[in-house]
Every structure is written in structure tokens, then in C-alpha cells.
Design an enzyme around this catalytic site. Structure first.
Site: not given
Ligand SMILES: CC(=O)[C@@H](O)[C@H](O)COP(=O)(O)O
Ligand SMILES: NCC(=O)COP(=O)(O)O
Length: 257
Positions: A12, A14-15, A23, A48, A50, A54, A75, A105-106, A156, A199-200
Site C-alpha cells: 500500500n 498511500d503514505h 509540501r 486508497h 479517500r 489526504r 481501496e 486511519t481506518t 480482507e 492493517h497495521g
Molecule cells: C483499509 C486499510 O486498512 C488501509 O489500507 C487504509 O488505506 C488505511 O487508511 P490510510 O492509508 O489513510 O491510513
Molecule cells: N488494507 C490494509 C492496507 O492496505 C495497508 O494497511 P497499513 O499497512 O497501511 O496499515
């Protein structure tokens, strides 16, 4: 009941976008991170989109579908806006997740039991478009039964409560949460669903989940991107992959013995 095939790792990204957006520029580029993840052995990319954008933005999704060969797991919340975007891009997969603007976060799984009426049309529209639908749910038998009844081929399992307990040093609670995940993975596979988890997850917590034979895919992001700051994304992904394989082999060994 175990399912054939190797345990896949979805990275993932996202971050990476969180850092970029700090920035408002174009660096670090999430698509470049996806390319690096592919080179490091990731089996898929998760992003994801959103409602509040964000981190991952619309242009990231466009570029990921155009420039990355790995399957994209989009996602998304079950909204008209996100459905339109998914049908336009037709990613390999779409994972329906809950969203609250105020959450960091989720926080929990999608309550498919309470929202099954609203969810059904989204699931059928995505399936009709040939998109593999996954429902991000808590490890709960009722949620699994409703996911099955809704015709989603994949669930999932939310591993956040297990990871949070472990990180807090609450070993007994972590064990109890892990037992819930194990029971849910077994039940999901028994019902003929493909079982994923995420997640996590981190180096310390991935092993027991990867060892569950019914789990076919782990989606991991935040920890890998954080770890990449210290050891590089390639090394972080390869270490996670090795831990997953070790756990799976160990469990298989345990089953054979
Ligand atoms: C659904 C999940 O657990 C994550 O993949 C989700 O993307 C969490 O959201 P953030 O990435 O915004 O933390
Ligand atoms: N659905 C979980 C995911 O994509 C990643 O979650 P995380 O490792 O960023 O908490």
C-alpha cells in the site's frame, strides 16, 4: 481448508503520497514507489483513494493504472463518486472500506451486516465490470456470512486490533485478537471466500498472520513506508517477504510434523 497458491504481498503506497502532500509538490512520487515495490517482489499495489484525498489523488490512480504492470487494488468507500472512478479505471480489484473524514486511519471494518442494502448495488456494479471485489471487514463470523451473501468473492480481515494490542505490549489481548483472525480466516475459506488480511502489520506482527494457511494476500503499507526511511523500500519489502515466507513454511512444517 487451505487454498492453493503462494501468499501474495500487496504494498500500500498511500503514505508515500502523505509525504509528498506535506509540501504539495510531486516528490516522492507514489508511482515511482509502486515501480520500486514491483522490482522488490511485490505481487500487487494497493492505494486508497479517500474522499478527502489526504494522500492518494485522482491523478495517482490514473498513472498507476497506466504505468504499473502489477495488479492495482483500489481501496474505496462505497459512494457514487468512487464507483464512477473505479468503473472508469477498471483496476484489477476494488476493496470496499469504511471512511470517516475525522479518522486518522481506518478504525474498523466495513459493517456489511448493517449496510448490506446500500452495499449490494456497488458490489454487483463492480463485479459486472470485471473488478475483483473485496470487503474490508472485522474478523467476525456475522460479517463473513453477510459478505458471502452479498456475493463478494474476497474478504480482507482487519488486523488492526491485533497489531495495536501487540504494539501496546498487551500480549494476552493480542493473542485473543489473533485467534479471532485465525477463526475468521478458517470460516471465510470454509464459505468459499478468498481471504486477505491487512492493517497495521509490521515485521513483529506479520508472522502469525502469514502462517494462517487460508490467508492468500497481505496488504501492508504504513509500516513499510516508514521502514523505507531507514533501510530503503527495496530492503523493507524484501525483509517483509522473507518473514512471510518463513512463517508460511514454518506453519506448513508444523502441519506436516
Ligand atoms: C483499509 C486499510 O486498512 C488501509 O489500507 C487504509 O488505506 C488505511 O487508511 P490510510 O492509508 O489513510 O491510513
Ligand atoms: N488494507 C490494509 C492496507 O492496505 C495497508 O494497511 P497499513 O499497512 O497501511 O496499515
Amino acid at each position: 481448508m487451505t487454498q492453493a497458491g503462494k501468499l501474495r504481498l500487496g504494498v500500500n503506497i498511500d503514505h508515500v503520497a502523505t509525504i509528498r502532500n506535506a509540501r504539495g509538490g510531486a516528490h516522492p512520487d507514489p508511482v515511482r514507489a509502486a515501480r520500486a515495490a514491483a522490482a522488490a517482489g511485490a505481487d500487487g499495489i494497493t492505494a486508497h483513494l479517500r474522499e478527502d484525498r489526504r494522500h492518494i489523488g485522482d491523478e495517482d490512480i490514473t498513472r498507476l493504472t497506466r504505468e504499473i504492470d502489477l495488479p492495482l487494488n483500489l481501496e474505496m468507500a462505497a459512494t457514487e463518486e468512487m464507483l464512477e472512478i473505479a468503473l472508469r479505471h477498471r483496476p484489477h480489484a476494488s476493496c470496499l472500506v469504511p471512511e470517516k473524514r475525522e479518522e486518522r486511519t481506518t478504525e474498523g471494518g466495513l459493517d456489511v451486516a448493517a449496510e448490506h442494502r446500500q452495499l449490494r448495488p456497488y458490489i454487483s456494479e463492480l463485479k459486472k465490470a470485471g473488478i475483483r471485489v473485496s470487503l474490508f471487514i472485522d474478523p467476525d463470523p456475522v460479517q463473513i456470512a453477510v459478505a458471502k451473501a452479498l456475493g463478494a468473492p474476497v474478504i480482507e480481515l482487519h488486523t488492526g486490533a491485533y497489531c495495536e494490542a501487540w504494539n501496546a505490549g498487551e500480549k494476552e489481548r493480542a493473542k485473543a485478537e489473533l485467534a479471532r483472525i485465525a477463526a475468521a480466516a478458517e470460516e471465510g475459506a470454509r464459505q468459499g471466500l478468498e481471504v486477505h488480511a491487512g492493517h497495521g502489520l509490521a515485521f513483529d506482527t506479520v508472522g502469525p498472520v502469514a502462517a494462517l494457511p487460508q490467508v492468500m494476500e497481505l496488504n501492508i503499507g504504513h509500516f513499510l513506508i516508514g521502514e523505507a526511511i531507514f533501510s530503503g523500500l527495496d530492503s523493507a519489502i524484501k525483509r517483509m517477504r522473507a518473514l512471510m515466507d518463513e512463517a508460511r513454511a514454518g506453519a506448513a512444517g508444523a502441519r506436516i510434523a
